[in-house]
Each structure stands twice: as C-alpha cells, then as structure tokens.
Design an enzyme around this catalytic site. Structure first.
Site, PDB file in Angstrom:
ATOM      1  CE1 TYR A   1      -2.849  -3.951   0.748  1.00 29.11           C
ATOM      2  CE2 TYR A   1      -1.632  -2.054  -0.067  1.00 29.11           C
ATOM      3  CZ  TYR A   1      -1.708  -3.406   0.183  1.00 29.11           C
ATOM      4  OH  TYR A   1      -0.641  -4.216  -0.117  1.00 29.11           O
ATOM      5  CG  ASP A   2      -2.699   3.557  -0.300  1.00 28.25           C
ATOM      6  OD1 ASP A   2      -2.317   2.442  -0.724  1.00 28.25           O
ATOM      7  OD2 ASP A   2      -3.154   4.445  -1.040  1.00 28.25           O
TER       8      ASP A   2
ATOM      9  CB  SER B   1       4.394   2.378 -10.470  1.00 27.28           C
ATOM     10  OG  SER B   1       3.672   2.713  -9.321  1.00 27.28           O
TER      11      SER B   1
ATOM     12  CE  LYS C   1      -5.238   2.044  -7.481  1.00 22.14           C
ATOM     13  NZ  LYS C   1      -4.723   1.871  -6.130  1.00 22.14           N
TER      14      LYS C   1
END
Length: 136
Positions: free
Chosen positions: A43-44, A88, A112
């Site tokens: 995804y990144d 974040s 995470k």
C-alpha cells in the site's frame, strides 16, 4: 515530440485514476472490513507512486487518498477528546524522527500490529536506554 509527450501524459493520467481506485479499495478493506488484501508495504509503495505522479502531472483527484485521512466510517462512534493529542508520524521508519518527536514532548509510541513490533521494541530500548519490560 509533442505526440510522444501527450501519449505519456495520457498514460500517467490513466495510472493516477487506476492508483486512486486501487488504493481506495484497499483503504475500504482495511478500515471497513478489517481485512486488508495487501501488506502495508505494498500500500505504501502504491501511495508513494501516486504522490509522485500527482506531483509530475499536476492532476489530483478529489477522492485521492493523498487528499484524505482514513476512510468514511461504516459505523458511528462517539467522539472522544484525548488529554494528550494523538499525533501521527506519517509512516516514518526512521529512528531519528521518533527520537526527535519524543524529545519535544512526552510521547507514548504505539505500534501498528503489522510486523513492526520488533522495530518499535528496538526504538524503545534506545529511548529508555534499557529494555522497556524489566524482568523481576
């Protein structure tokens, strides 16, 4: 020459549209189904590729993941105000960035749960100068 540039621009635009659709699908799976079909690293990588293409082409779709945070929730949850703001690190994987943030204000690092736990454990050792969990 212009024809080649125009063809490349068209291909880049199609890629932007495809990446936005794919990333939004992955976000929906992750946030609303709690079942991601791709690892975070994939995804990144796609997200970073989209950012580069948006910068290169100047085309940013309104539903682009680069323009939003999270995903529209399926259920309504009560809003909670935290006594310490939840911040974040924008996908940082650099120990130095974590140490700089922790030096500015009291910080609680929460990993995470996607194979980054060992990495965070090592950072906590650096911050505390010892293992975060002491044996009796």
């Amino acid at each position: 020459m212009q024809k080649v540039q125009r063809k490349q621009k068209n291909e880049d635009v199609k890629k932007v549209v495809m990446l936005v659709a794919k990333l939004n699908q992955y976000r929906h799976e992750y946030y609303n189904k709690a079942k991601s079909s791709v690892p975070d690293a994939v995804y990144d990588h796609l997200f970073d590729e989209l950012q580069k293409l948006e910068k290169k082409t100047g085309i940013i779709l309104s539903n682009s993941p680069t323009q939003t945070v999270g995903y529209t929730p399926v259920s309504a949850l009560e809003k909670v105000r935290h006594p310490i703001p939840l911040l974040s690190l924008d996908k940082t994987k650099q120990t130095e960035e974590l140490l700089q943030m922790a030096a500015k204000a009291p910080a609680l690092l929460m990993p995470k749960l996607d194979l980054q736990l060992l990495w965070i454990w090592k950072i906590l050792k650096v911050i505390r100068g010892r293992s975060p969990v002491q044996s009796a």
